[in-house]
Design a protein around this motif. Structure first.
Motif, PDB file in Angstrom:
ATOM      1  N   SER A   1       0.812  -1.220   0.051  1.00 57.20           N
ATOM      2  CA  SER A   1      -0.039   0.171  -0.090  1.00 57.20           C
ATOM      3  C   SER A   1       0.860   1.324   0.048  1.00 57.20           C
ATOM      4  CB  SER A   1      -1.007   0.134   1.247  1.00 57.20           C
ATOM      5  OG  SER A   1      -1.957   1.034   1.065  1.00 57.20           O
ATOM      6  N   PHE A   2       1.868   1.007   0.944  1.00 57.75           N
ATOM      7  CA  PHE A   2       2.595   2.347   0.923  1.00 57.75           C
ATOM      8  C   PHE A   2       3.232   2.963  -0.367  1.00 57.75           C
ATOM      9  CE2 PHE A   2       6.585   4.666   1.478  1.00 57.75           C
ATOM     10  CZ  PHE A   2       6.508   5.599   2.425  1.00 57.75           C
ATOM     11  N   TRP A   3       3.860   1.930  -1.081  1.00 59.08           N
ATOM     12  CA  TRP A   3       4.825   2.036  -2.418  1.00 59.08           C
ATOM     13  C   TRP A   3       3.680   2.418  -3.475  1.00 59.08           C
ATOM     14  CZ3 TRP A   3       8.937   4.052  -1.505  1.00 59.08           C
ATOM     15  CH2 TRP A   3       9.719   3.713  -0.471  1.00 59.08           C
ATOM     16  N   THR A   4       2.474   1.889  -3.396  1.00 59.84           N
ATOM     17  CA  THR A   4       1.440   2.159  -4.380  1.00 59.84           C
ATOM     18  C   THR A   4       1.159   3.687  -4.369  1.00 59.84           C
ATOM     19  OG1 THR A   4       0.512  -0.128  -4.479  1.00 59.84           O
ATOM     20  CG2 THR A   4      -0.796   1.432  -5.129  1.00 59.84           C
ATOM     21  N   HIS A   5       0.993   4.060  -2.999  1.00 59.05           N
ATOM     22  CA  HIS A   5       0.370   5.358  -2.873  1.00 59.05           C
ATOM     23  C   HIS A   5       1.489   6.483  -3.080  1.00 59.05           C
ATOM     24  CE1 HIS A   5      -3.477   5.049  -1.175  1.00 59.05           C
ATOM     25  NE2 HIS A   5      -3.103   4.085  -0.417  1.00 59.05           N
ATOM     26  N   MET A   6       2.942   5.886  -2.802  1.00 58.29           N
ATOM     27  CA  MET A   6       4.065   6.763  -3.274  1.00 58.29           C
ATOM     28  C   MET A   6       4.257   6.856  -4.863  1.00 58.29           C
ATOM     29  SD  MET A   6       6.416   8.479  -2.057  1.00 58.29           S
ATOM     30  CE  MET A   6       6.624   8.173  -0.284  1.00 58.29           C
ATOM     31  N   ARG A   7       3.767   5.961  -5.483  1.00 64.15           N
ATOM     32  CA  ARG A   7       3.951   6.084  -6.872  1.00 64.15           C
ATOM     33  C   ARG A   7       2.912   7.180  -7.327  1.00 64.15           C
ATOM     34  NH1 ARG A   7       5.384   0.822  -6.695  1.00 64.15           N
ATOM     35  NH2 ARG A   7       3.648  -0.086  -6.603  1.00 64.15           N
ATOM     36  N   ALA A   8       1.698   6.830  -6.779  1.00 71.39           N
ATOM     37  CA  ALA A   8       0.559   7.653  -7.155  1.00 71.39           C
ATOM     38  C   ALA A   8       0.879   9.252  -6.830  1.00 71.39           C
ATOM     39  CB  ALA A   8      -0.813   7.188  -6.374  1.00 71.39           C
ATOM     40  N   SER A   9       1.563   9.463  -5.618  1.00 64.61           N
ATOM     41  CA  SER A   9       1.705  10.707  -5.256  1.00 64.61           C
ATOM     42  C   SER A   9       2.958  11.452  -6.100  1.00 64.61           C
ATOM     43  CB  SER A   9       2.595  10.422  -3.708  1.00 64.61           C
ATOM     44  OG  SER A   9       2.747  11.893  -3.254  1.00 64.61           O
ATOM     45  N   TYR A  10       4.058  10.600  -6.520  1.00 64.71           N
ATOM     46  CA  TYR A  10       4.888  11.360  -7.581  1.00 64.71           C
ATOM     47  C   TYR A  10       4.126  11.653  -8.907  1.00 64.71           C
ATOM     48  CZ  TYR A  10       8.880  11.319  -4.531  1.00 64.71           C
ATOM     49  OH  TYR A  10       9.973  11.526  -3.816  1.00 64.71           O
ATOM     50  N   GLU A  11       3.336  10.613  -9.313  1.00 67.81           N
ATOM     51  CA  GLU A  11       2.510  10.778 -10.603  1.00 67.81           C
ATOM     52  C   GLU A  11       1.484  12.048 -10.450  1.00 67.81           C
ATOM     53  OE1 GLU A  11       0.779   7.176 -11.409  1.00 67.81           O
ATOM     54  OE2 GLU A  11       2.847   6.236 -11.875  1.00 67.81           O
TER      55      GLU A  11
END
Length: 126
Positions: free
Chosen positions: A54-64
């Motif tokens: 969940s953390f890394w999925t949200h991190m990718r989305a945050s950068y995008e």
């Protein structure tokens, strides 16, 4: 989708709260324009606490999405649970304290404490 606590990690944040945490982590790391080994360790620990997938999925989305600080603070204002406020703030405090709290990091911590009415004392830069 029902907003139930994400329980892969021990923290139990809701998905929207993890989104806010991750966006604030991204903002916090960018404030001093340096990324230290200690910050990497702190981020790894946060990811383990909330659940790495969940953390890394949200991190990718945050950068995008490239949310601005103003937009992230608006998302933070929508977080209602006191437990989430304390968990997110504590994680960010530990991240900022790694290597000393820079003035910009302290400013973000103070804004969050004020927004969420947390009774904490943010130390000055070290």
């Amino acid at each position: 989708m029902v907003d139930t606590p994400y329980r892969s990690g021990p923290v139990g944040l809701h998905e929207n709260e993890i989104c806010v945490l991750v966006a604030l982590v991204r903002i916090m790391v960018g404030l001093d324009r340096r990324f230290s080994e200690g910050e990497a360790d702190s981020i790894g620990a946060i990811a383990l606490e909330v659940g790495e997938d969940s953390f890394w999925t949200h991190m990718r989305a945050s950068y995008e999405s490239e949310l601005t600080l103003h937009e992230v603070m608006a998302l933070a204002a929508a977080v209602e649970r006191q437990e989430a406020h304390e968990t997110i703030y504590g994680s960010l405090f530990e991240l900022a304290a790694n290597g000393g709290i820079e003035p910009e990091e302290g400013g973000l911590l103070r804004r969050l404490a004020q927004l969420w009415k947390l009774e904490v004392e943010v130390p000055s830069a070290t």
